[in-house]
Scaffold this motif. Structure first.
Motif, PDB file in Angstrom:
ATOM      1  N   GLU A   3       0.865  -1.177   0.000  1.00 28.52           N
ATOM      2  CA  GLU A   3       0.000   0.000   0.000  1.00 28.52           C
ATOM      3  C   GLU A   3       0.897   1.220   0.000  1.00 28.52           C
ATOM      4  O   GLU A   3       1.723   1.393   0.891  1.00 28.52           O
ATOM      5  CB  GLU A   3      -0.896   0.006   1.233  1.00 28.52           C
ATOM      6  N   ILE A   4       0.774   2.040  -1.050  1.00 27.67           N
ATOM      7  CA  ILE A   4       1.571   3.259  -1.131  1.00 27.67           C
ATOM      8  C   ILE A   4       0.665   4.435  -1.468  1.00 27.67           C
ATOM      9  O   ILE A   4      -0.445   4.255  -1.981  1.00 27.67           O
ATOM     10  CB  ILE A   4       2.723   3.149  -2.154  1.00 27.67           C
ATOM     11  N   ASP A   5       1.160   5.618  -1.206  1.00 27.77           N
ATOM     12  CA  ASP A   5       0.433   6.848  -1.504  1.00 27.77           C
ATOM     13  C   ASP A   5       0.064   6.860  -2.985  1.00 27.77           C
ATOM     14  O   ASP A   5       0.922   6.615  -3.840  1.00 27.77           O
ATOM     15  CB  ASP A   5       1.328   8.028  -1.146  1.00 27.77           C
ATOM     16  N   PRO A   6      -1.199   7.148  -3.320  1.00 20.41           N
ATOM     17  CA  PRO A   6      -1.612   7.157  -4.728  1.00 20.41           C
ATOM     18  C   PRO A   6      -0.789   8.104  -5.606  1.00 20.41           C
ATOM     19  O   PRO A   6      -0.499   7.777  -6.757  1.00 20.41           O
ATOM     20  CB  PRO A   6      -3.077   7.597  -4.675  1.00 20.41           C
ATOM     21  N   ALA A   7      -0.381   9.257  -5.077  1.00 21.13           N
ATOM     22  CA  ALA A   7       0.434  10.188  -5.872  1.00 21.13           C
ATOM     23  C   ALA A   7       1.802   9.587  -6.172  1.00 21.13           C
ATOM     24  O   ALA A   7       2.321   9.722  -7.284  1.00 21.13           O
ATOM     25  CB  ALA A   7       0.588  11.517  -5.133  1.00 21.13           C
ATOM     26  N   LEU A   8       2.367   8.909  -5.202  1.00 18.65           N
ATOM     27  CA  LEU A   8       3.652   8.247  -5.394  1.00 18.65           C
ATOM     28  C   LEU A   8       3.516   7.134  -6.436  1.00 18.65           C
ATOM     29  O   LEU A   8       4.358   6.998  -7.327  1.00 18.65           O
ATOM     30  CB  LEU A   8       4.146   7.678  -4.066  1.00 18.65           C
ATOM     31  N   LYS A   9       2.445   6.387  -6.346  1.00 13.79           N
ATOM     32  CA  LYS A   9       2.194   5.295  -7.292  1.00 13.79           C
ATOM     33  C   LYS A   9       2.045   5.837  -8.715  1.00 13.79           C
ATOM     34  O   LYS A   9       2.639   5.305  -9.651  1.00 13.79           O
ATOM     35  CB  LYS A   9       0.932   4.535  -6.880  1.00 13.79           C
ATOM     36  N   ARG A  10       1.290   6.926  -8.873  1.00 16.77           N
ATOM     37  CA  ARG A  10       1.125   7.525 -10.206  1.00 16.77           C
ATOM     38  C   ARG A  10       2.469   7.996 -10.759  1.00 16.77           C
ATOM     39  O   ARG A  10       2.763   7.789 -11.938  1.00 16.77           O
ATOM     40  CB  ARG A  10       0.141   8.698 -10.145  1.00 16.77           C
ATOM     41  N   SER A  11       3.270   8.622  -9.917  1.00 13.91           N
ATOM     42  CA  SER A  11       4.576   9.105 -10.364  1.00 13.91           C
ATOM     43  C   SER A  11       5.477   7.955 -10.784  1.00 13.91           C
ATOM     44  O   SER A  11       6.166   8.032 -11.800  1.00 13.91           O
ATOM     45  CB  SER A  11       5.254   9.915  -9.260  1.00 13.91           C
ATOM     46  N   LEU A  12       5.491   6.895  -9.995  1.00 19.47           N
ATOM     47  CA  LEU A  12       6.315   5.730 -10.323  1.00 19.47           C
ATOM     48  C   LEU A  12       5.894   5.120 -11.652  1.00 19.47           C
ATOM     49  O   LEU A  12       6.721   4.885 -12.531  1.00 19.47           O
ATOM     50  CB  LEU A  12       6.241   4.684  -9.208  1.00 19.47           C
ATOM     51  N   TYR A  13       4.587   4.893 -11.820  1.00 18.20           N
ATOM     52  CA  TYR A  13       4.114   4.297 -13.067  1.00 18.20           C
ATOM     53  C   TYR A  13       4.359   5.215 -14.261  1.00 18.20           C
ATOM     54  O   TYR A  13       4.656   4.752 -15.363  1.00 18.20           O
ATOM     55  CB  TYR A  13       2.642   3.905 -12.968  1.00 18.20           C
ATOM     56  N   SER A  14       4.276   6.523 -14.055  1.00 20.31           N
ATOM     57  CA  SER A  14       4.551   7.467 -15.128  1.00 20.31           C
ATOM     58  C   SER A  14       6.004   7.358 -15.578  1.00 20.31           C
ATOM     59  O   SER A  14       6.300   7.324 -16.778  1.00 20.31           O
ATOM     60  CB  SER A  14       4.245   8.887 -14.655  1.00 20.31           C
ATOM     61  N   LEU A  15       6.913   7.308 -14.613  1.00 17.88           N
ATOM     62  CA  LEU A  15       8.331   7.168 -14.955  1.00 17.88           C
ATOM     63  C   LEU A  15       8.632   5.823 -15.603  1.00 17.88           C
ATOM     64  O   LEU A  15       9.414   5.750 -16.554  1.00 17.88           O
ATOM     65  CB  LEU A  15       9.193   7.355 -13.711  1.00 17.88           C
ATOM     66  N   LEU A  16       8.017   4.777 -15.101  1.00 14.80           N
ATOM     67  CA  LEU A  16       8.232   3.458 -15.699  1.00 14.80           C
ATOM     68  C   LEU A  16       7.725   3.427 -17.134  1.00 14.80           C
ATOM     69  O   LEU A  16       8.378   2.853 -18.012  1.00 14.80           O
ATOM     70  CB  LEU A  16       7.540   2.372 -14.861  1.00 14.80           C
ATOM     71  N   ASP A  17       6.584   4.067 -17.370  1.00 11.79           N
ATOM     72  CA  ASP A  17       6.041   4.130 -18.723  1.00 11.79           C
ATOM     73  C   ASP A  17       6.990   4.876 -19.648  1.00 11.79           C
ATOM     74  O   ASP A  17       7.244   4.441 -20.768  1.00 11.79           O
ATOM     75  CB  ASP A  17       4.666   4.811 -18.700  1.00 11.79           C
ATOM     76  N   ARG A  18       7.548   5.961 -19.166  1.00 15.28           N
ATOM     77  CA  ARG A  18       8.503   6.742 -19.952  1.00 15.28           C
ATOM     78  C   ARG A  18       9.739   5.918 -20.309  1.00 15.28           C
ATOM     79  O   ARG A  18      10.298   6.046 -21.387  1.00 15.28           O
ATOM     80  CB  ARG A  18       8.933   7.972 -19.157  1.00 15.28           C
ATOM     81  N   GLU A  19      10.165   5.073 -19.374  1.00  7.84           N
ATOM     82  CA  GLU A  19      11.338   4.225 -19.591  1.00  7.84           C
ATOM     83  C   GLU A  19      10.986   2.907 -20.275  1.00  7.84           C
ATOM     84  O   GLU A  19      11.863   2.079 -20.512  1.00  7.84           O
ATOM     85  CB  GLU A  19      12.015   3.928 -18.246  1.00  7.84           C
ATOM     86  N   GLU A  20       9.704   2.714 -20.571  1.00  9.00           N
ATOM     87  CA  GLU A  20       9.196   1.483 -21.189  1.00  9.00           C
ATOM     88  C   GLU A  20       9.565   0.255 -20.361  1.00  9.00           C
ATOM     89  O   GLU A  20      10.048  -0.758 -20.873  1.00  9.00           O
ATOM     90  CB  GLU A  20       9.679   1.359 -22.631  1.00  9.00           C
ATOM     91  N   LEU A  21       9.345   0.359 -19.049  1.00  7.05           N
ATOM     92  CA  LEU A  21       9.599  -0.735 -18.125  1.00  7.05           C
ATOM     93  C   LEU A  21       8.323  -1.106 -17.401  1.00  7.05           C
ATOM     94  O   LEU A  21       7.484  -0.251 -17.133  1.00  7.05           O
ATOM     95  CB  LEU A  21      10.631  -0.320 -17.061  1.00  7.05           C
TER      96      LEU A  21
END
Length: 59
Positions: A3-21
């Motif tokens: 369970e993590i902060d939703p804003a943190l989760k969105r930021s992580l997934y955004s960066l992963l998407d940018r890196e295609e990971l």
């Protein structure tokens, strides 16, 4: 599952998407690096993930 902060989760997934990971690819890469180096760190600052300096001052 973590369970993590939703804003943190969105930021992580955004960066992963940018890196295609996927989260799994990112996690496995970081886990292997941590095991190999014993000191990899990330910090969440200003809405972005950044590599933190190692305790001994190296990277």
């Amino acid at each position: 599952m973590l369970e993590i902060d939703p804003a943190l989760k969105r930021s992580l997934y955004s960066l992963l998407d940018r890196e295609e990971l996927t989260l799994k690819e990112w996690f496995l890469d970081r886990a292997e690096q941590y095991i190999r180096d014993g000191s990899f760190q990330l910090r969440f600052e200003g809405g972005e993930w950044q590599e933190a300096p190692r305790v001994d001052g190296g990277y």
